[in-house]
Design a protein around this motif. Structure first.
Motif, PDB file in Angstrom:
ATOM      1  N   MET A 130       0.829  -1.198   0.000  1.00 42.12           N
ATOM      2  CA  MET A 130       0.000   0.000   0.000  1.00 42.12           C
ATOM      3  C   MET A 130       0.870   1.257   0.000  1.00 42.12           C
ATOM      4  O   MET A 130       2.024   1.212   0.373  1.00 42.12           O
ATOM      5  N   GLU A 131       0.272   2.341  -0.460  1.00 39.67           N
ATOM      6  CA  GLU A 131       0.976   3.613  -0.424  1.00 39.67           C
ATOM      7  C   GLU A 131       0.532   4.396   0.810  1.00 39.67           C
ATOM      8  O   GLU A 131      -0.659   4.585   1.043  1.00 39.67           O
ATOM      9  N   LEU A 132       1.521   4.838   1.575  1.00 38.90           N
ATOM     10  CA  LEU A 132       1.258   5.619   2.777  1.00 38.90           C
ATOM     11  C   LEU A 132       1.820   7.017   2.592  1.00 38.90           C
ATOM     12  O   LEU A 132       2.994   7.184   2.255  1.00 38.90           O
ATOM     13  N   TYR A 133       0.967   8.022   2.790  1.00 37.33           N
ATOM     14  CA  TYR A 133       1.400   9.417   2.676  1.00 37.33           C
ATOM     15  C   TYR A 133       1.366  10.058   4.059  1.00 37.33           C
ATOM     16  O   TYR A 133       0.354   9.984   4.748  1.00 37.33           O
ATOM     17  N   MET A 155      -4.202  12.379  -7.551  1.00 33.49           N
ATOM     18  CA  MET A 155      -4.094  11.729  -6.245  1.00 33.49           C
ATOM     19  C   MET A 155      -5.476  11.605  -5.592  1.00 33.49           C
ATOM     20  O   MET A 155      -6.249  12.568  -5.570  1.00 33.49           O
ATOM     21  N   ARG A 156      -5.777  10.414  -5.077  1.00 34.74           N
ATOM     22  CA  ARG A 156      -6.970  10.213  -4.261  1.00 34.74           C
ATOM     23  C   ARG A 156      -6.577   9.266  -3.135  1.00 34.74           C
ATOM     24  O   ARG A 156      -5.831   8.313  -3.358  1.00 34.74           O
ATOM     25  N   PHE A 157      -7.081   9.538  -1.923  1.00 32.97           N
ATOM     26  CA  PHE A 157      -6.783   8.683  -0.779  1.00 32.97           C
ATOM     27  C   PHE A 157      -8.034   7.884  -0.403  1.00 32.97           C
ATOM     28  O   PHE A 157      -9.138   8.419  -0.381  1.00 32.97           O
ATOM     29  N   ASP A 158      -7.858   6.625  -0.066  1.00 37.51           N
ATOM     30  CA  ASP A 158      -8.989   5.819   0.390  1.00 37.51           C
ATOM     31  C   ASP A 158      -9.441   6.276   1.767  1.00 37.51           C
ATOM     32  O   ASP A 158     -10.616   6.136   2.122  1.00 37.51           O
ATOM     33  N   LEU A 159      -8.498   6.821   2.531  1.00 39.68           N
ATOM     34  CA  LEU A 159      -8.807   7.275   3.889  1.00 39.68           C
ATOM     35  C   LEU A 159      -7.783   8.321   4.303  1.00 39.68           C
ATOM     36  O   LEU A 159      -6.587   8.177   4.002  1.00 39.68           O
ATOM     37  N   ILE A 160      -8.263   9.378   4.970  1.00 42.75           N
ATOM     38  CA  ILE A 160      -7.358  10.326   5.632  1.00 42.75           C
ATOM     39  C   ILE A 160      -7.549  10.155   7.132  1.00 42.75           C
ATOM     40  O   ILE A 160      -8.668  10.214   7.638  1.00 42.75           O
ATOM     41  N   LEU A 161      -6.440   9.940   7.824  1.00 43.13           N
ATOM     42  CA  LEU A 161      -6.442   9.788   9.283  1.00 43.13           C
ATOM     43  C   LEU A 161      -5.702  11.001   9.835  1.00 43.13           C
ATOM     44  O   LEU A 161      -4.586  11.295   9.387  1.00 43.13           O
ATOM     45  N   THR A 162      -6.291  11.715  10.791  1.00 42.18           N
ATOM     46  CA  THR A 162      -5.628  12.934  11.275  1.00 42.18           C
ATOM     47  C   THR A 162      -5.429  12.937  12.781  1.00 42.18           C
ATOM     48  O   THR A 162      -6.229  12.386  13.527  1.00 42.18           O
ATOM     49  N   SER A 163      -4.369  13.584  13.187  1.00 49.97           N
ATOM     50  CA  SER A 163      -4.156  13.938  14.590  1.00 49.97           C
ATOM     51  C   SER A 163      -5.350  14.770  15.054  1.00 49.97           C
ATOM     52  O   SER A 163      -5.925  15.524  14.272  1.00 49.97           O
ATOM     53  N   PRO A 164      -5.716  14.673  16.351  1.00 49.78           N
ATOM     54  CA  PRO A 164      -6.871  15.446  16.842  1.00 49.78           C
ATOM     55  C   PRO A 164      -6.584  16.935  17.023  1.00 49.78           C
ATOM     56  O   PRO A 164      -7.517  17.704  17.260  1.00 49.78           O
ATOM     57  N   PRO A 223      -2.990  -3.966  -2.088  1.00 47.52           N
ATOM     58  CA  PRO A 223      -1.715  -3.372  -2.529  1.00 47.52           C
ATOM     59  C   PRO A 223      -1.881  -1.966  -3.095  1.00 47.52           C
ATOM     60  O   PRO A 223      -0.963  -1.159  -3.013  1.00 47.52           O
ATOM     61  N   ASN A 224      -3.058  -1.654  -3.671  1.00 49.33           N
ATOM     62  CA  ASN A 224      -3.235  -0.315  -4.256  1.00 49.33           C
ATOM     63  C   ASN A 224      -3.961   0.673  -3.337  1.00 49.33           C
ATOM     64  O   ASN A 224      -4.351   1.749  -3.773  1.00 49.33           O
ATOM     65  N   THR A 225      -4.125   0.308  -2.074  1.00 49.62           N
ATOM     66  CA  THR A 225      -4.726   1.236  -1.107  1.00 49.62           C
ATOM     67  C   THR A 225      -3.806   2.435  -0.893  1.00 49.62           C
ATOM     68  O   THR A 225      -2.588   2.284  -0.826  1.00 49.62           O
ATOM     69  N   LYS A 226      -4.414   3.612  -0.796  1.00 47.82           N
ATOM     70  CA  LYS A 226      -3.664   4.835  -0.508  1.00 47.82           C
ATOM     71  C   LYS A 226      -4.214   5.456   0.774  1.00 47.82           C
ATOM     72  O   LYS A 226      -5.374   5.848   0.834  1.00 47.82           O
ATOM     73  N   LEU A 227      -3.340   5.552   1.777  1.00 49.44           N
ATOM     74  CA  LEU A 227      -3.727   6.072   3.090  1.00 49.44           C
ATOM     75  C   LEU A 227      -2.910   7.323   3.385  1.00 49.44           C
ATOM     76  O   LEU A 227      -1.697   7.331   3.163  1.00 49.44           O
ATOM     77  N   ALA A 228      -3.585   8.378   3.853  1.00 48.26           N
ATOM     78  CA  ALA A 228      -2.865   9.604   4.238  1.00 48.26           C
ATOM     79  C   ALA A 228      -2.995   9.830   5.742  1.00 48.26           C
ATOM     80  O   ALA A 228      -4.085   9.721   6.297  1.00 48.26           O
ATOM     81  N   LEU A 229      -1.864  10.094   6.394  1.00 50.46           N
ATOM     82  CA  LEU A 229      -1.861  10.445   7.813  1.00 50.46           C
ATOM     83  C   LEU A 229      -1.472  11.912   7.949  1.00 50.46           C
ATOM     84  O   LEU A 229      -0.441  12.332   7.413  1.00 50.46           O
ATOM     85  N   ILE A 230      -2.275  12.696   8.672  1.00 50.51           N
ATOM     86  CA  ILE A 230      -1.964  14.113   8.888  1.00 50.51           C
ATOM     87  C   ILE A 230      -1.474  14.274  10.319  1.00 50.51           C
ATOM     88  O   ILE A 230      -2.173  13.893  11.263  1.00 50.51           O
ATOM     89  N   GLY A 253       5.952  10.186   0.793  1.00 54.55           N
ATOM     90  CA  GLY A 253       5.239   9.048   0.198  1.00 54.55           C
ATOM     91  C   GLY A 253       6.052   7.780   0.363  1.00 54.55           C
ATOM     92  O   GLY A 253       7.244   7.750   0.050  1.00 54.55           O
ATOM     93  N   LEU A 254       5.413   6.710   0.874  1.00 54.93           N
ATOM     94  CA  LEU A 254       6.106   5.452   1.151  1.00 54.93           C
ATOM     95  C   LEU A 254       5.343   4.275   0.553  1.00 54.93           C
ATOM     96  O   LEU A 254       4.111   4.257   0.577  1.00 54.93           O
ATOM     97  N   ASN A 255       6.070   3.294   0.044  1.00 59.11           N
ATOM     98  CA  ASN A 255       5.479   2.006  -0.304  1.00 59.11           C
ATOM     99  C   ASN A 255       5.695   1.049   0.849  1.00 59.11           C
ATOM    100  O   ASN A 255       6.843   0.763   1.219  1.00 59.11           O
TER     101      ASN A 255
END
Lengths: 164, 164
Positions: B1-4, B45-54, B100-107, B138-140
């Motif tokens: 997966m791709e992790l941003y 670019m499109r992310f399947d999910l954005i996860l953010t710090s509170p 494998p093609n999931t794209k997740l973004a962490l803020i 960006g990381l694989n």
């Protein structure tokens, strides 16, 4: 100083009819490299010197960068060829006059460029850095002392993320 | 997966009149984050999910990304707060369904994001990665097995290089 490691653009495939060192950039490779160079120019990038591997695909990449006015200075260095090693051009670098704001671009090959970036930042080679053709790595080298293991990375990008 | 890994935009300076976790993005921070988000959208670019710090400055950054339609899914995770640690969200990640093609973004925040990228790629923390505000890593991640020390980095950029 800022050190930019730039991989040559997309080149002819390997085949028996041509020596590896004479493979040229394809039309797509020329166009994409030109677009990357234009983008870098537009955001204000200028290099005090571009140093290139002697292989045709790297020299052509370097020539596109100079034609796009990213630098007025271009030199060829055999240390940047595929069989080159980091210590050879670090020795060269130590003999140059450079200031904290000097910007140097090296045009060369994978896996060397990724391995060198890894050595400069982490002190050892890994396969953890992916550098696409016409992609760029940007590093801050320390102003004094050894660069290996003491540099910082601020940029790593394939053309895709630069070209809107 | 791709992790941003995306750092929040420019926020109000620290001062005694406001709690750290409540500092907001400045107007410049909002505008630059919006410009980065638009650029990412424009290149596909499109992310399947954005996860953010509170923290407010991260939540606002994540909201700009969702408003710019980079993702339809946004969640808050305390694991991404400044006191969070990588193992907590890696444990969360292991329980998710991803392909494998999931794209997740962490803020989130520095120095965490740079340290986490370093651990994922090199297996240990260094101070060798510079991640500016509204900058992106960006990381694989490997499709199976442990991610720490086995991931690859393909992107690291401040806003400057994205915005022409």
């Amino acid at each position: 100083m800022e050190l930019y490691l730039i991989r040559h653009g997309i080149a002819q495939e390997r085949n028996l009819a041509i020596k590896d060192e004479e493979r040229s950039l394809t039309k797509v490779g020329q166009d994409k490299t030109t677009a990357v160079a234009k983008h870098l120019y537009d955001i204000g990038m200028r290099f005090d010197l571009i140093l290139t591997s002697p292989l045709v695909r790297s020299r052509q990449t370097a020539e596109i960068l100079t034609e796009m006015q990213l630098s007025s200075q271009l030199q060829v260095s055999t240390d940047l060829a595929p069989q080159g090693n980091i210590q050879a051009w670090l020795n060269w670098l130590e003999q140059q006059q450079y200031l904290p704001n000097t910007k140097l671009a090296l045009i060369g090959h994978q896996p060397n460029l990724g391995a060198w970036a890894s050595m400069l930042v982490w002190g050892e080679v890994t396969e953890g850095i992916i550098l696409k053709k016409a992609g760029i790595i940007g590093l801050n080298l320390p102003t004094t002392g050894i660069a290996l293991g003491r540099s910082q990375m601020f940029l790593l990008t394939p053309p895709k993320f630069l070209l809107g």
